[in-house]
Structures are given as C-alpha cells and as structure tokens.
Write a protein that holds these residues in place. Structure first.
Motif, PDB file in Angstrom:
ATOM      1  N   PRO A   1       3.177   7.624 -12.109  1.00 50.83           N
ATOM      2  CA  PRO A   1       3.229   7.921 -13.545  1.00 50.83           C
ATOM      3  C   PRO A   1       4.627   8.300 -14.029  1.00 50.83           C
ATOM      4  N   ASN A   2       5.525   8.578 -13.084  1.00 50.18           N
ATOM      5  CA  ASN A   2       6.856   9.093 -13.468  1.00 50.18           C
ATOM      6  C   ASN A   2       7.986   8.416 -12.695  1.00 50.18           C
ATOM      7  N   PRO A   3       8.160   7.103 -12.838  1.00 46.78           N
ATOM      8  CA  PRO A   3       9.202   6.407 -12.079  1.00 46.78           C
ATOM      9  C   PRO A   3      10.613   6.954 -12.314  1.00 46.78           C
ATOM     10  N   SER A   4      10.965   7.234 -13.556  1.00 46.53           N
ATOM     11  CA  SER A   4      12.316   7.706 -13.865  1.00 46.53           C
ATOM     12  C   SER A   4      12.626   9.024 -13.177  1.00 46.53           C
ATOM     13  N   GLU A   5      11.677   9.937 -13.199  1.00 45.33           N
ATOM     14  CA  GLU A   5      11.884  11.235 -12.556  1.00 45.33           C
ATOM     15  C   GLU A   5      12.058  11.067 -11.055  1.00 45.33           C
ATOM     16  N   MET A   6      11.291  10.161 -10.471  1.00 48.50           N
ATOM     17  CA  MET A   6      11.400   9.913  -9.030  1.00 48.50           C
ATOM     18  C   MET A   6      12.772   9.358  -8.670  1.00 48.50           C
ATOM     19  N   LEU A   7      13.243   8.396  -9.442  1.00 46.84           N
ATOM     20  CA  LEU A   7      14.518   7.756  -9.154  1.00 46.84           C
ATOM     21  C   LEU A   7      15.691   8.692  -9.381  1.00 46.84           C
ATOM     22  N   ASN A   8      15.496   9.731 -10.178  1.00 46.93           N
ATOM     23  CA  ASN A   8      16.544  10.696 -10.480  1.00 46.93           C
ATOM     24  C   ASN A   8      16.452  11.944  -9.608  1.00 46.93           C
ATOM     25  N   SER A   9      15.580  11.893  -8.605  1.00 45.29           N
ATOM     26  CA  SER A   9      15.326  13.067  -7.777  1.00 45.29           C
ATOM     27  C   SER A   9      16.358  13.216  -6.662  1.00 45.29           C
ATOM     28  N   LYS A  10      16.457  14.434  -6.115  1.00 42.87           N
ATOM     29  CA  LYS A  10      17.336  14.683  -4.982  1.00 42.87           C
ATOM     30  C   LYS A  10      16.869  13.899  -3.758  1.00 42.87           C
ATOM     31  N   ARG A  11      15.578  13.700  -3.642  1.00 45.65           N
ATOM     32  CA  ARG A  11      15.037  12.950  -2.504  1.00 45.65           C
ATOM     33  C   ARG A  11      15.531  11.501  -2.525  1.00 45.65           C
ATOM     34  N   MET A  12      15.673  10.927  -3.712  1.00 49.87           N
ATOM     35  CA  MET A  12      16.191   9.566  -3.823  1.00 49.87           C
ATOM     36  C   MET A  12      17.635   9.518  -3.306  1.00 49.87           C
ATOM     37  N   GLY A  13      18.433  10.476  -3.699  1.00 46.89           N
ATOM     38  CA  GLY A  13      19.814  10.524  -3.243  1.00 46.89           C
ATOM     39  C   GLY A  13      19.914  10.695  -1.736  1.00 46.89           C
ATOM     40  N   SER A  14      19.077  11.576  -1.183  1.00 42.04           N
ATOM     41  CA  SER A  14      19.075  11.804   0.261  1.00 42.04           C
ATOM     42  C   SER A  14      18.630  10.554   1.008  1.00 42.04           C
ATOM     43  N   MET A  15      17.621   9.874   0.470  1.00 38.19           N
ATOM     44  CA  MET A  15      17.126   8.641   1.090  1.00 38.19           C
ATOM     45  C   MET A  15      18.217   7.577   1.136  1.00 38.19           C
ATOM     46  N   MET A  16      18.956   7.439   0.054  1.00 37.55           N
ATOM     47  CA  MET A  16      20.014   6.432   0.010  1.00 37.55           C
ATOM     48  C   MET A  16      21.107   6.730   1.029  1.00 37.55           C
ATOM     49  N   GLN A  17      21.424   7.980   1.234  1.00 45.86           N
ATOM     50  CA  GLN A  17      22.430   8.332   2.230  1.00 45.86           C
ATOM     51  C   GLN A  17      21.977   7.937   3.633  1.00 45.86           C
TER      52      GLN A  17
ATOM     53  N   TYR B   1      15.034  -6.813   5.797  1.00 49.01           N
ATOM     54  CA  TYR B   1      13.955  -5.836   5.707  1.00 49.01           C
ATOM     55  C   TYR B   1      13.709  -5.525   4.232  1.00 49.01           C
ATOM     56  N   VAL B   2      12.480  -5.081   3.944  1.00 51.52           N
ATOM     57  CA  VAL B   2      12.115  -4.793   2.551  1.00 51.52           C
ATOM     58  C   VAL B   2      11.438  -3.427   2.458  1.00 51.52           C
ATOM     59  N   LEU B   3      11.855  -2.668   1.465  1.00 54.49           N
ATOM     60  CA  LEU B   3      11.155  -1.451   1.072  1.00 54.49           C
ATOM     61  C   LEU B   3      10.461  -1.765  -0.242  1.00 54.49           C
ATOM     62  N   THR B   4       9.165  -1.998  -0.187  1.00 56.59           N
ATOM     63  CA  THR B   4       8.428  -2.367  -1.395  1.00 56.59           C
ATOM     64  C   THR B   4       8.344  -1.175  -2.345  1.00 56.59           C
TER      65      THR B   4
ATOM     66  N   LEU C   1       9.223   8.857  -2.078  1.00 53.68           N
ATOM     67  CA  LEU C   1       9.734   9.814  -3.060  1.00 53.68           C
ATOM     68  C   LEU C   1       8.711  10.881  -3.433  1.00 53.68           C
ATOM     69  N   SER C   2       7.427  10.591  -3.220  1.00 55.75           N
ATOM     70  CA  SER C   2       6.375  11.577  -3.513  1.00 55.75           C
ATOM     71  C   SER C   2       5.929  12.315  -2.254  1.00 55.75           C
ATOM     72  N   HIS C   3       6.690  12.158  -1.166  1.00 55.77           N
ATOM     73  CA  HIS C   3       6.442  12.855   0.100  1.00 55.77           C
ATOM     74  C   HIS C   3       5.114  12.454   0.755  1.00 55.77           C
ATOM     75  N   GLN C   4       4.615  11.278   0.452  1.00 55.56           N
ATOM     76  CA  GLN C   4       3.357  10.830   1.054  1.00 55.56           C
ATOM     77  C   GLN C   4       3.582   9.999   2.317  1.00 55.56           C
ATOM     78  N   SER C   5       4.792   9.459   2.476  1.00 55.34           N
ATOM     79  CA  SER C   5       5.109   8.648   3.645  1.00 55.34           C
ATOM     80  C   SER C   5       6.534   8.919   4.079  1.00 55.34           C
ATOM     81  N   ASP C   6       6.789   8.723   5.366  1.00 57.71           N
ATOM     82  CA  ASP C   6       8.154   8.816   5.879  1.00 57.71           C
ATOM     83  C   ASP C   6       8.842   7.475   5.691  1.00 57.71           C
ATOM     84  N   LEU C   7      10.157   7.521   5.540  1.00 58.13           N
ATOM     85  CA  LEU C   7      10.929   6.317   5.253  1.00 58.13           C
ATOM     86  C   LEU C   7      10.736   5.245   6.315  1.00 58.13           C
TER      87      LEU C   7
ATOM     88  N   ARG D   1       0.831  -1.215   0.000  1.00 56.61           N
ATOM     89  CA  ARG D   1       0.000   0.000   0.000  1.00 56.61           C
ATOM     90  C   ARG D   1       0.860   1.258   0.000  1.00 56.61           C
ATOM     91  N   ALA D   2       2.009   1.168   0.644  1.00 59.14           N
ATOM     92  CA  ALA D   2       2.955   2.282   0.658  1.00 59.14           C
ATOM     93  C   ALA D   2       4.356   1.706   0.507  1.00 59.14           C
TER      94      ALA D   2
END
Length: 228
Positions: free
Chosen positions: A129-145, A120-123, A101-107, A94-95
């Motif tokens: 509608p925009n997977p590529s843009e999400m994966l290329n976002s600054k939020r993705m980089g911050s999350m990985m750190q 552990y799994v992050l589903t 990445l869309s700011h709807q849930s906290d990590l 569900r989340a």
C-alpha cells in the motif's frame, strides 16, 4: 500454453542476436561504460516520462546484454505498482522487493536466477500500500549497499517519473539514469519536464533512449544518445 507464458516479454537480444535492435543494445551498453571516466556506473535506473513507453522492455534487454558480457547482473523490478519483471523471465512473484523492505523475507531468499547465465532478478513482490515510503526507507539504502558488493551491474526498473515520486526516490540510490521516450508519442515539453524532475533530485542523467524510432516501415529500433 499458460497465461504466464502468454505474457512473456520479447527479448530481441536473445531471440535475434544479430538484429539491428540487438546491436543497438550492445552499443547502449558500450556507451554507458564509456560515459564516465572518473565516476563508477554500477547502479543504473531506467524510467520513462509516462506509461507504455517500453522502459521495461529496454531494461530487460539491456540486462541480458550486460550478462552476455560476462558480468554478474541483477535486475530489480522496483515498479511495485505495476510489476512485470517476473513475467518477462518466467519467475515467481510471491516474494520480492516489497517482501524484503517489509521485513517479511531475507534478501538472499528472494533473488532468483534466470535462464540467462550471469543474470539474476529481484522481482517486485506483492503490491504494497505504500511503495514510495518503502523505496525511501533506510532499509532500501542498506539493501542497495549490500547488493553493490555482490553484483557488477544493478539495473532498476521504476514507475514513470511523472506518474509518482518513486523514480525520483530511487535516483538517489543510483549512479546514473536512463530516460526512455516513445518517439512520436511523447511531446517535447513532457519529456523535458520528466528530465527536470530527475535533475531536481540531482540524478545523474546518462542519456535518453528514443524508443520505436522508425527507419523504414518494416524496421523498428532503439536509438541512444547522451543527455546534456
């Protein structure tokens, strides 16, 4: 039996830990650990040239193998186009990644424990509608750190590298890449093109996994070798 249970992926390292396939995954883990002396290999991306080559099965079994080695492991289903990770481990979708990445849930709200200790799994979450843009976002980089500080090993499942650009984008947030190739199904030129696409974005190729190589008519196994 529910529809969810019917689609559960077979994990050889759990159901038959003494099989040649389970031993191949342990060898793969060891090879990755020794693949680099000077560089840390903490975040590993797993992709394939095309669809239905077994990359999600490979990454799920590899994740379990790392967890069995007493390491804290996170498996990220970054295939937000055709997610399967939630079915493999019988988890809610569900989340997930798309929600973060869309700011709807906290990590911390969407990382789920599995029945496997240390895993552990992050589903993927709802299909955006925009997977590529999400994966290329600054939020993705911050999350990985943030995740690098919380887990010993992070494995990322991506869409096939020749289908969309998602895998190439994720490669920039990874320490190494494993390319899964279905033996006998994928032509040599296609495999080479997939590798070249990854090298074009400076991906560090850890190696290639030949999937479904048959020794005997009754035996299937996974074979790993280093990429050059």
């Amino acid at each position: 039996m529910s529809r969810l249970q019917n689609k559960k992926r077979h994990l050889n390292v759990l159901t038959n830990s003494h099989s040649p396939i389970a031993e191949a995954y342990r060898s793969l883990r060891t090879n990755i650990d020794f693949s680099s002396v000077d560089e840390k290999t903490q975040v590993i991306m797993v992709t394939s040239a095309g669809p239905e080559e077994g990359k999600s099965t490979v990454i799920s079994n590899l994740a379990v193998t790392y967890a069995q080695d007493e390491r804290k492991v996170l498996l990220i289903d970054a295939d937000m186009r055709k997610p399967t990770g939630h079915r493999t481990f019988q988890l809610s979708n569900r989340a997930g990644l798309s929600s973060v990445l869309s700011h709807q849930s906290d990590l911390e709200e969407v990382i789920q424990e599995t029945e496997v200790s240390n895993l552990y799994v992050l589903t993927a979450g709802p299909i955006p509608p925009n997977p590529s843009e999400m994966l290329n976002s600054k939020r993705m980089g911050s999350m990985m750190q943030l995740l690098r500080e919380q887990f010993d090993i992070i494995l990322i499942d991506t869409p096939p590298v020749l289908a969309v650009t998602d895998a190439q984008l994720i490669a920039s947030n990874s320490d190494g890449v494993l390319l899964v190739i279905h033996s006998g199904k994928v032509k040599k030129d296609i495999a080479i093109k997939a590798k070249e696409n990854l090298l074009r974005v400076n991906a560090r190729m850890l190696g290639v996994i030949l999937n479904n190589v048959k020794r005997k008519a009754s035996e299937e196994y996974y074979y790993y070798y280093y990429g050059s």
